[in-house]
Design a protein around this motif. Structure first.
Motif, PDB file in Angstrom:
ATOM      1  N   VAL A   2      31.966  25.776  16.655  1.00 11.16           N
ATOM      2  CA  VAL A   2      33.073  25.152  16.140  1.00 11.16           C
ATOM      3  C   VAL A   2      33.594  23.971  17.462  1.00 11.16           C
ATOM      4  O   VAL A   2      33.452  24.581  18.378  1.00 11.16           O
ATOM      5  N   ASP A   3      33.741  23.003  17.006  1.00 15.20           N
ATOM      6  CA  ASP A   3      33.646  21.650  18.043  1.00 15.20           C
ATOM      7  C   ASP A   3      35.531  22.084  18.956  1.00 15.20           C
ATOM      8  O   ASP A   3      36.725  22.050  18.117  1.00 15.20           O
ATOM      9  N   THR A   4      35.601  22.052  19.781  1.00 13.75           N
ATOM     10  CA  THR A   4      37.529  21.866  20.331  1.00 13.75           C
ATOM     11  C   THR A   4      38.630  21.502  19.673  1.00 13.75           C
ATOM     12  O   THR A   4      39.502  21.935  19.504  1.00 13.75           O
ATOM     13  N   THR A   5      38.103  20.101  19.538  1.00 19.95           N
ATOM     14  CA  THR A   5      39.265  19.559  18.206  1.00 19.95           C
ATOM     15  C   THR A   5      40.093  20.149  16.923  1.00 19.95           C
ATOM     16  O   THR A   5      40.639  20.755  16.906  1.00 19.95           O
ATOM     17  N   THR A   6      38.239  21.100  16.110  1.00 16.53           N
ATOM     18  CA  THR A   6      38.791  21.988  15.174  1.00 16.53           C
ATOM     19  C   THR A   6      39.243  23.097  15.780  1.00 16.53           C
ATOM     20  O   THR A   6      40.015  23.723  14.989  1.00 16.53           O
ATOM     21  N   ALA A   7      39.260  23.468  16.455  1.00 14.92           N
ATOM     22  CA  ALA A   7      39.207  25.214  16.643  1.00 14.92           C
ATOM     23  C   ALA A   7      41.048  24.398  17.310  1.00 14.92           C
ATOM     24  O   ALA A   7      41.738  25.359  17.362  1.00 14.92           O
ATOM     25  N   ILE A   8      41.079  23.680  18.115  1.00 16.65           N
ATOM     26  CA  ILE A   8      42.654  23.797  18.442  1.00 16.65           C
ATOM     27  C   ILE A   8      43.208  23.239  17.197  1.00 16.65           C
ATOM     28  O   ILE A   8      44.626  23.423  17.100  1.00 16.65           O
ATOM     29  N   LEU A   9      43.188  22.199  16.682  1.00 18.28           N
ATOM     30  CA  LEU A   9      43.912  22.149  15.110  1.00 18.28           C
ATOM     31  C   LEU A   9      43.350  23.429  14.336  1.00 18.28           C
ATOM     32  O   LEU A   9      45.444  23.069  13.498  1.00 18.28           O
ATOM     33  N   LEU A  10      43.092  24.343  14.362  1.00 16.87           N
ATOM     34  CA  LEU A  10      42.776  25.596  13.213  1.00 16.87           C
ATOM     35  C   LEU A  10      44.492  26.193  13.879  1.00 16.87           C
ATOM     36  O   LEU A  10      45.161  27.428  13.251  1.00 16.87           O
ATOM     37  N   VAL A  11      44.381  25.715  15.422  1.00 12.08           N
ATOM     38  CA  VAL A  11      45.524  27.373  16.154  1.00 12.08           C
ATOM     39  C   VAL A  11      46.813  27.185  16.245  1.00 12.08           C
ATOM     40  O   VAL A  11      47.502  27.441  15.714  1.00 12.08           O
ATOM     41  N   VAL A  12      46.912  25.630  15.930  1.00  8.33           N
ATOM     42  CA  VAL A  12      48.499  24.991  15.460  1.00  8.33           C
ATOM     43  C   VAL A  12      48.436  24.886  14.380  1.00  8.33           C
ATOM     44  O   VAL A  12      49.929  25.094  13.736  1.00  8.33           O
ATOM     45  N   ARG A  13      47.327  24.896  13.362  1.00 10.88           N
ATOM     46  CA  ARG A  13      47.925  25.035  11.439  1.00 10.88           C
ATOM     47  C   ARG A  13      48.420  26.521  11.669  1.00 10.88           C
ATOM     48  O   ARG A  13      49.406  26.913  10.488  1.00 10.88           O
ATOM     49  N   THR A  14      47.706  26.810  12.257  1.00 14.15           N
ATOM     50  CA  THR A  14      48.340  28.365  12.305  1.00 14.15           C
ATOM     51  C   THR A  14      50.167  28.997  12.548  1.00 14.15           C
ATOM     52  O   THR A  14      50.139  29.232  12.090  1.00 14.15           O
ATOM     53  N   LEU A  15      50.089  28.017  13.899  1.00  8.88           N
ATOM     54  CA  LEU A  15      51.179  28.394  14.207  1.00  8.88           C
ATOM     55  C   LEU A  15      52.355  27.252  13.381  1.00  8.88           C
ATOM     56  O   LEU A  15      53.182  28.619  13.446  1.00  8.88           O
ATOM     57  N   VAL A  16      52.060  26.846  12.855  1.00  8.98           N
ATOM     58  CA  VAL A  16      52.254  26.133  11.882  1.00  8.98           C
ATOM     59  C   VAL A  16      53.603  26.902  10.602  1.00  8.98           C
ATOM     60  O   VAL A  16      54.066  26.898   9.862  1.00  8.98           O
ATOM     61  N   LEU A  17      51.493  27.428  10.251  1.00  8.80           N
ATOM     62  CA  LEU A  17      52.157  28.156   9.477  1.00  8.80           C
ATOM     63  C   LEU A  17      53.084  29.441   8.686  1.00  8.80           C
ATOM     64  O   LEU A  17      53.621  30.318   8.213  1.00  8.80           O
ATOM     65  N   ALA A  18      52.359  29.689  10.537  1.00  8.26           N
ATOM     66  CA  ALA A  18      53.685  30.763  10.688  1.00  8.26           C
ATOM     67  C   ALA A  18      55.022  31.381  11.138  1.00  8.26           C
ATOM     68  O   ALA A  18      55.244  31.534  10.310  1.00  8.26           O
ATOM     69  N   LEU A  19      55.266  29.730  11.240  1.00  6.32           N
ATOM     70  CA  LEU A  19      56.794  29.551  11.519  1.00  6.32           C
ATOM     71  C   LEU A  19      57.062  29.319  10.147  1.00  6.32           C
ATOM     72  O   LEU A  19      58.311  29.611  10.156  1.00  6.32           O
ATOM     73  N   GLY A  20      56.059  28.036   9.385  1.00 10.35           N
ATOM     74  CA  GLY A  20      56.973  28.086   8.419  1.00 10.35           C
ATOM     75  C   GLY A  20      57.407  29.279   6.259  1.00 10.35           C
ATOM     76  O   GLY A  20      58.023  29.414   6.868  1.00 10.35           O
ATOM     77  N   ILE A  21      56.509  30.173   7.697  1.00 11.67           N
ATOM     78  CA  ILE A  21      56.772  31.350   6.614  1.00 11.67           C
ATOM     79  C   ILE A  21      58.174  32.193   7.910  1.00 11.67           C
ATOM     80  O   ILE A  21      58.834  32.995   6.401  1.00 11.67           O
ATOM     81  N   LEU A  22      57.977  32.197   8.495  1.00  8.34           N
ATOM     82  CA  LEU A  22      59.364  32.747   8.918  1.00  8.34           C
ATOM     83  C   LEU A  22      60.545  31.993   8.445  1.00  8.34           C
ATOM     84  O   LEU A  22      61.935  32.595   7.918  1.00  8.34           O
TER      85      LEU A  22
END
Length: 91
Positions: A2-22
């Motif tokens: 996975v390239d760096t941009t995709t990895a960063i996108l995955l981490v950010v989207r996971t955090l946004v998803l977790a915050l949305g769930i909360l």
């Protein structure tokens, strides 16, 4: 790999998803406590927005769809969630 941009996108989207769930969870808990329609609508609105974030990630990572297309799909879900929130605030 996975390239760096995709990895960063995955981490950010996971955090946004977790915050949305909360946020959705706490909105729903507030609705259960108060029983008011606007808290119910807030929980629904935040849930739709969170679902849009989840769907975007799944479609991009596993659906093989173009990033622009999954952003459009996510934007529609976010727009629908905002409409529900607006209705909740306007009543």
């Amino acid at each position: 790999m996975v390239d760096t941009t995709t990895a960063i996108l995955l981490v950010v989207r996971t955090l946004v998803l977790a915050l949305g769930i909360l946020i959705t969870y706490y909105s729903f808990e507030a609705y259960r406590r108060t029983g008011t329609y606007y808290m119910r609508n807030a929980a629904i609105g935040f849930g739709i927005i969170t679902l849009g974030v989840f769907i975007e990630g799944v479609l991009f990572e596993f659906g093989g769809l173009d990033l622009a297309l999954v952003h459009i799909i996510e934007s529609v879900a976010i727009g629908l969630g905002f409409v529900v929130l607006l209705i909740s605030l306007r009543r």
